[in-house]
Write an enzyme that holds these catalytic residues in place. Structure first.
Site, short mmCIF file in Angstrom:
data_model
loop_
_atom_site.label_atom_id
_atom_site.label_comp_id
_atom_site.label_asym_id
_atom_site.label_seq_id
_atom_site.Cartn_x
_atom_site.Cartn_y
_atom_site.Cartn_z
N SER A 177 0.80 -1.30 -0.11
CA SER A 177 -0.09 -0.05 0.21
C SER A 177 0.82 1.57 0.04
O SER A 177 0.07 2.07 -0.15
CB SER A 177 -1.12 -0.52 1.57
OG SER A 177 -0.57 -1.06 2.25
N HIS A 205 -5.62 -4.04 -2.55
CA HIS A 205 -5.15 -3.24 -4.18
C HIS A 205 -5.39 -3.23 -5.69
O HIS A 205 -4.90 -2.89 -6.35
CB HIS A 205 -3.81 -2.15 -3.83
CG HIS A 205 -3.94 -1.08 -3.01
ND1 HIS A 205 -4.46 -0.39 -2.12
CD2 HIS A 205 -2.86 -1.65 -1.00
CE1 HIS A 205 -4.13 0.16 -1.96
NE2 HIS A 205 -3.87 -0.19 -0.73
N LYS A 224 -11.85 0.08 -2.69
CA LYS A 224 -10.56 1.25 -3.52
C LYS A 224 -11.53 0.90 -5.03
O LYS A 224 -12.75 1.05 -4.71
CB LYS A 224 -9.34 0.09 -3.63
CG LYS A 224 -9.08 0.35 -1.37
CD LYS A 224 -7.85 -0.26 -0.96
CE LYS A 224 -8.10 0.35 0.09
NZ LYS A 224 -6.55 -0.41 1.01
#
Ligand SMILES: *Cc1c(COP(=O)(O)O)cnc(C)c1O
Length: 372
Positions: A177, A205, A224
């Site tokens: 991240s 992610h 996300k």
């Protein structure tokens, strides 16, 4: 409780006190803060789906039918048809037999790790794994061992010494991240097979953006690129059946609102039907990286939409973030303890839906501070 004031004072003196910026618009390439327009470079809404008309419509229709709150935990009466539909969709997306939802990604990690590992076991993690993984490991009571970032040979050394433990669980982020680099998942998987360890990957992610990897336990988030909220774990039907019965953050909490399930299903449909969003994302990432490299910044090892500009000094990083903000660009400064001292950085996250001039302005303004 006067000690609170003292703690806050210490943080403030060290320039480490953090506060929130209040957003007065939807998450998009631009946001409104205090009535002013800012180009946003610190959102995880990578594909612009958090405010997509069809995603919003799916959520609104679901509110009309199911209301807002889910009313109970999953095992009581909080499992709607939409929860099951989304679990099916996620299993399809990650190419696994089954999937299980949690209210957030944080809870997926904490609940899954603490259900899979106990006192007799060992959990082995990458040094730069996400905080929610570390918290899950601590909660599990298992022995926790850490290998240096992405060093598979060190992981193997550790695995060799852990054969006496009941079970071994290796966990890695797929995209890290804070650095945006990618884990050597295939090599790690090979090591896990050889030394009889379970492999869990955190796809927070990469979900919706990168093609899925294989692992025994695939964790991800809907918060996300999917543009909603919620965490999930994909794997075998045995895995999800077990977690439904053992993961405390699944059992002892109210399930996610059905409307967010509907939104996530629609987002995944859009991702599957419009691959050009991902193409636009990579075009933007390239433009930003090329621009910043030309100025001469250290972008670390980024291989993704997360781009650190490593400054290595707390005050300077803050000053840069402040300057950009004054010029209509919102980028977060990332400091200790989120990253080690000396690795302070601006952390850019790039999205798919900017205009070319947004990226031009970013590079122009960063160039100005970089040279000044
Ligand atoms: C964001 C994130 C999480 C937590 O997910 P939420 O849905 O926001 O709780 C877990 N792991 C990683 C690597 C993340 O980046």
């Amino acid at each position: 409780m006067n000690w609170l004031k003292d703690e806050i004072k210490t943080l403030t003196e060290q320039n480490l006190f953090r506060s929130e910026k209040i957003i007065e618009s939807a998450q998009g390439p631009h946001v409104t803060i205090d009535g002013k327009d800012y180009i946003l470079f610190c959102s995880n809404n990578y594909l612009g789906l958090a405010n997509h008309p069809e995603v919003k419509h799916a959520a609104i229709s679901a509110v009309e039918k199911y209301g807002v709150g889910s009313g109970a935990s999953r095992l009581v009466s909080g499992t709607s048809k939409l929860h099951k539909d989304l679990e099916e969709k996620l299993a399809e997306l990650k190419k696994t037999e089954s999937a299980i939802l949690f209210p957030t990604g944080y809870m997926a990690n904490v609940g899954t790790i603490s259900a899979l590992a106990g006192k007799e076991d060992v959990v082995i993690i990458d040094k730069l794994n996400h905080a929610s993984i570390i918290d899950g490991c601590r909660l599990s009571g298992a022995k926790l061992l850490v290998y240096p970032h992405k060093k598979v040979e060190k992981l193997i050394d550790i695995l060799k010494k852990c054969s006496k433990h009941r079970r071994r669980l290796v966990i890695t982020d797929t995209i890290f991240s804070m650095d945006g680099d990618v884990a050597p998942v295939d090599e790690i998987q090979k090591a896990c097979k050889e030394y009889d360890a379970m492999l869990m990957i955190d796809d927070a992610h990469s979900t919706g953006i990168f093609p899925p990897h294989k692992a025994d336990i695939i964790m991800g988030t809907l918060s996300k690129a999917i543009g909603s909220l919620g965490g999930f774990v994909c794997g075998s039907k045995d895995l999800t059946d077990y977690l439904r019965n053992k993961a405390r953050s699944y059992i002892y909490t109210t399930s996610m609102p059905p409307a967010l399930c509907a939104a996530a299903i629609e987002s995944i449909n859009i991702i599957q039907n419009e691959p050009e969003r991902i193409t636009r994302l990579w075009d933007n990432v390239k433009t930003v990286k090329d621009g910043l490299k030309n100025i001469g910044f250290n972008l670390g090892q980024s291989q993704s939409q997360i781009i650190p500009i490593i400054i290595g000094n707390n005050d300077k990083t803050l000053a840069m973030s402040k300057y950009l903000f004054e010029n209509g660009i919102f980028v977060q400064a990332i400091r200790h303890p989120t990253v080690p001292k000396g690795k302070e950085r601006l952390r850019l996250t790039v999205m798919s839906e900017y205009m070319k001039k947004d990226l031009g302005l970013l590079i122009k303004k960063i160039k100005f501070i970089g040279s000044g």
